[in-house]
Design a protein around this motif. Structure first.
Motif, mmCIF file in Angstrom:
data_model
loop_
_atom_site.group_PDB
_atom_site.id
_atom_site.type_symbol
_atom_site.label_atom_id
_atom_site.label_comp_id
_atom_site.label_asym_id
_atom_site.label_seq_id
_atom_site.Cartn_x
_atom_site.Cartn_y
_atom_site.Cartn_z
ATOM 1 N N ALA A 160 13.767 -4.706 -46.008
ATOM 2 C CA ALA A 160 13.024 -3.550 -45.516
ATOM 3 C C ALA A 160 13.507 -2.268 -46.198
ATOM 4 C CB ALA A 160 13.167 -3.430 -43.998
ATOM 5 N N ILE A 161 14.810 -2.117 -46.330
ATOM 6 C CA ILE A 161 15.371 -0.924 -46.972
ATOM 7 C C ILE A 161 14.961 -0.856 -48.436
ATOM 8 C CG2 ILE A 161 17.521 0.176 -47.733
ATOM 9 C CD1 ILE A 161 18.778 -0.890 -45.101
ATOM 10 N N VAL A 162 15.068 -1.976 -49.144
ATOM 11 C CA VAL A 162 14.691 -2.000 -50.561
ATOM 12 C C VAL A 162 13.213 -1.634 -50.719
ATOM 13 C CG1 VAL A 162 14.415 -3.471 -52.595
ATOM 14 C CG2 VAL A 162 16.493 -3.636 -51.199
ATOM 15 N N GLY A 163 12.374 -2.195 -49.852
ATOM 16 C CA GLY A 163 10.950 -1.876 -49.898
ATOM 17 C C GLY A 163 10.677 -0.422 -49.577
ATOM 18 N N MET A 164 11.347 0.096 -48.551
ATOM 19 C CA MET A 164 11.155 1.490 -48.156
ATOM 20 C C MET A 164 11.629 2.442 -49.246
ATOM 21 S SD MET A 164 12.276 1.209 -44.150
ATOM 22 C CE MET A 164 12.027 2.952 -43.741
ATOM 23 N N TYR A 165 12.724 2.086 -49.900
ATOM 24 C CA TYR A 165 13.244 2.966 -50.953
ATOM 25 C C TYR A 165 12.272 3.055 -52.129
ATOM 26 C CZ TYR A 165 16.370 5.269 -54.201
ATOM 27 O OH TYR A 165 16.915 6.171 -55.084
ATOM 28 N N SER A 166 11.568 1.975 -52.398
ATOM 29 C CA SER A 166 10.613 1.977 -53.513
ATOM 30 C C SER A 166 9.465 2.953 -53.274
ATOM 31 C CB SER A 166 10.047 0.565 -53.737
ATOM 32 O OG SER A 166 9.174 0.195 -52.669
ATOM 33 N N GLN A 167 9.263 3.333 -51.998
ATOM 34 C CA GLN A 167 8.195 4.272 -51.651
ATOM 35 C C GLN A 167 8.769 5.547 -51.037
ATOM 36 O OE1 GLN A 167 5.119 3.711 -52.565
ATOM 37 N NE2 GLN A 167 5.591 1.651 -53.299
ATOM 38 N N ARG A 168 10.017 5.846 -51.347
ATOM 39 C CA ARG A 168 10.650 7.020 -50.765
ATOM 40 C C ARG A 168 9.847 8.287 -51.049
ATOM 41 N NH1 ARG A 168 13.059 11.115 -52.232
ATOM 42 N NH2 ARG A 168 14.163 12.273 -50.609
ATOM 43 N N GLY A 169 9.680 9.106 -50.005
ATOM 44 C CA GLY A 169 8.891 10.325 -50.128
ATOM 45 C C GLY A 169 7.492 10.191 -49.586
ATOM 46 N N ASN A 170 7.084 8.958 -49.292
ATOM 47 C CA ASN A 170 5.766 8.703 -48.708
ATOM 48 C C ASN A 170 5.967 7.837 -47.462
ATOM 49 O OD1 ASN A 170 3.154 7.635 -48.065
ATOM 50 N ND2 ASN A 170 2.477 8.109 -50.139
ATOM 51 N N LYS A 177 5.609 -0.953 -46.209
ATOM 52 C CA LYS A 177 6.600 -1.853 -46.800
ATOM 53 C C LYS A 177 7.478 -2.490 -45.723
ATOM 54 C CE LYS A 177 6.066 -1.594 -51.320
ATOM 55 N NZ LYS A 177 5.934 -2.790 -52.205
ATOM 56 N N MET A 178 7.761 -1.736 -44.661
ATOM 57 C CA MET A 178 8.660 -2.209 -43.614
ATOM 58 C C MET A 178 8.004 -3.210 -42.667
ATOM 59 S SD MET A 178 10.361 0.018 -40.517
ATOM 60 C CE MET A 178 8.779 0.072 -39.649
ATOM 61 N N ILE A 179 6.773 -2.926 -42.244
ATOM 62 C CA ILE A 179 6.124 -3.688 -41.175
ATOM 63 C C ILE A 179 5.996 -5.185 -41.478
ATOM 64 C CG2 ILE A 179 3.928 -3.996 -39.938
ATOM 65 C CD1 ILE A 179 3.719 -0.905 -39.915
ATOM 66 N N PRO A 180 5.588 -5.596 -42.697
ATOM 67 C CA PRO A 180 5.504 -7.046 -42.946
ATOM 68 C C PRO A 180 6.841 -7.772 -42.772
ATOM 69 C CG PRO A 180 4.314 -5.835 -44.634
ATOM 70 C CD PRO A 180 5.087 -4.821 -43.846
ATOM 71 N N TRP A 181 7.945 -7.120 -43.160
ATOM 72 C CA TRP A 181 9.249 -7.748 -42.995
ATOM 73 C C TRP A 181 9.624 -7.852 -41.516
ATOM 74 C CZ3 TRP A 181 10.482 -10.515 -46.779
ATOM 75 C CH2 TRP A 181 10.316 -10.113 -48.096
ATOM 76 N N VAL A 182 9.304 -6.821 -40.737
ATOM 77 C CA VAL A 182 9.570 -6.866 -39.298
ATOM 78 C C VAL A 182 8.709 -7.952 -38.648
ATOM 79 C CG1 VAL A 182 9.446 -5.586 -37.120
ATOM 80 C CG2 VAL A 182 10.269 -4.447 -39.188
ATOM 81 N N PHE A 183 7.469 -8.075 -39.106
ATOM 82 C CA PHE A 183 6.583 -9.128 -38.586
ATOM 83 C C PHE A 183 7.172 -10.512 -38.860
ATOM 84 C CE2 PHE A 183 3.134 -12.207 -39.227
ATOM 85 C CZ PHE A 183 2.514 -12.149 -37.979
ATOM 86 N N LEU A 184 7.682 -10.707 -40.076
ATOM 87 C CA LEU A 184 8.307 -11.984 -40.425
ATOM 88 C C LEU A 184 9.524 -12.247 -39.545
ATOM 89 C CD1 LEU A 184 8.587 -14.463 -42.260
ATOM 90 C CD2 LEU A 184 9.870 -13.032 -43.872
ATOM 91 N N MET A 206 7.132 2.517 -32.982
ATOM 92 C CA MET A 206 7.308 3.868 -32.437
ATOM 93 C C MET A 206 8.039 4.791 -33.403
ATOM 94 S SD MET A 206 8.251 3.285 -28.406
ATOM 95 C CE MET A 206 9.857 2.590 -28.789
ATOM 96 N N VAL A 207 8.662 4.222 -34.416
ATOM 97 C CA VAL A 207 9.453 5.045 -35.333
ATOM 98 C C VAL A 207 8.564 5.934 -36.196
ATOM 99 C CG1 VAL A 207 9.581 3.539 -37.379
ATOM 100 C CG2 VAL A 207 11.530 4.965 -36.757
ATOM 101 N N TYR A 208 7.321 5.525 -36.432
ATOM 102 C CA TYR A 208 6.454 6.321 -37.312
ATOM 103 C C TYR A 208 6.228 7.739 -36.792
ATOM 104 C CZ TYR A 208 2.404 8.036 -39.833
ATOM 105 O OH TYR A 208 1.549 8.833 -40.560
ATOM 106 N N PRO A 209 5.769 7.918 -35.528
ATOM 107 C CA PRO A 209 5.597 9.298 -35.054
ATOM 108 C C PRO A 209 6.906 10.077 -34.969
ATOM 109 C CG PRO A 209 5.244 7.737 -33.261
ATOM 110 C CD PRO A 209 5.300 6.952 -34.532
ATOM 111 N N VAL A 210 8.015 9.368 -34.770
ATOM 112 C CA VAL A 210 9.318 10.042 -34.714
ATOM 113 C C VAL A 210 9.705 10.554 -36.098
ATOM 114 C CG1 VAL A 210 11.775 9.746 -34.247
ATOM 115 C CG2 VAL A 210 10.103 8.731 -32.702
ATOM 116 N N LEU A 211 9.613 9.695 -37.111
ATOM 117 C CA LEU A 211 9.963 10.094 -38.475
ATOM 118 C C LEU A 211 8.972 11.101 -39.047
ATOM 119 C CD1 LEU A 211 11.127 6.714 -40.072
ATOM 120 C CD2 LEU A 211 12.547 8.630 -39.328
#
Length: 254
Positions: A160-170, A177-184, A206-211
């Motif tokens: 999840a971190i590696v995927g999120m970092y690839s899209q850092r800033g968006n 990138k995170m949700i499919p890994w959490v689903f798995l 819930m993290v989306y509206p927080v972030l």
């Protein structure tokens, strides 16, 4: 116009310190719920409390991406996370009554989520700084990722971190990138760990509206970074002491 400006201000309400404090509070609620309601029961109270607790991991993942990007010395950052992971391992095992013997008990949740955080940074470092051939880097990264399998959040935290970092800033793309890994992770948890725990993972959303409220600023309280490093193992030690008093030397972790 004034109303529109006010809405924009609300969207940028929190600096990183506020968000880390939210993660700390959510983590404390989550781990305290493990102590009060061990085994992930399906009653409303623990369900709601664990939903809140699901904020913790994705906020951590987000700030590992930020920390790796902004750190002035990535090797010191890795060393700090590595030391933190070792200290947290013993605190985590004591907190939840997990045997230090790796061959005793479940293959899941053998160490804290701090180990996958460390591995994620190491994987990113290898990708960005090693001059090896692609297949060599891929092989080493794969071994490192699988080494996180027994940890809390397993390999999923690293991926999840590696995927999120690839899209850092968006943020939107980071969530995608995170949700499919959490689903798995939820799917595996449903069949092999706990159906209730798998359901509670919905709280990660819930993290989306927080972030979305993050203003990109660090905040004035520079001690907050060190507070988290100290608080994490200390609160687990406190949970372990209460566990011994209430339940005896019993494993309360799935």
């Amino acid at each position: 116009m004034t109303k529109a400006l006010h809405i924009m201000e609300l969207k940028k309400l929190f600096n990183s310190n506020y968000l880390k404090l939210i993660a700390i509070i959510a983590m404390t609620i989550d781990h305290s719920t493990d102590l009060l309601f061990p085994g992930f029961p399906s009653e409303p109270a623990p369900l709601i409390l664990h939903f809140i607790g699901r904020l913790t991991a994705p906020i951590m993942w987000f700030f590992v991406c930020e920390g790796y990007h902004y750190t002035r010395d990535v090797k010191k950052y890795m060393l700090r996370l590595g030391i933190f992971a070792v200290i947290s391992h013993f605190a985590y095992c004591f907190g939840f009554g997990i045997s230090l013997n790796p061959f005793r008990g479940s293959i899941f949740n053998r160490t804290s989520v701090m180990y996958p955080l460390f591995i994620a940074v190491l994987v990113l470092y290898i990708e960005d700084n090693m001059t090896w051939k692609k297949w060599q880097k891929f092989l080493l990264q794969t071994v490192l990722i699988f080494s996180a399998f027994p940890a809390d959040w397993s390999c999923i935290a690293v991926l999840a971190i590696v995927g999120m970092y690839s899209q850092r800033g968006n943020l939107e793309k980071q969530m995608l990138k995170m949700i499919p890994w959490v689903f798995l992770y939820g799917l595996v948890s449903y069949f092999f760990v706990s159906k209730v725990y798998a359901l509670e993972l919905i709280g990660v959303l819930m993290v989306y509206p927080v972030l979305k409220l993050y203003n990109g600023e660090r905040g004035k309280a520079k001690w907050m970074k060190w507070f988290f490093y100290i608080y994490y193992p200390l609160h687990l030690v406190a949970i372990g002491i209460i566990r011994l008093i209430v339940y005896g030397n019993t494993n309360i972790c799935l």
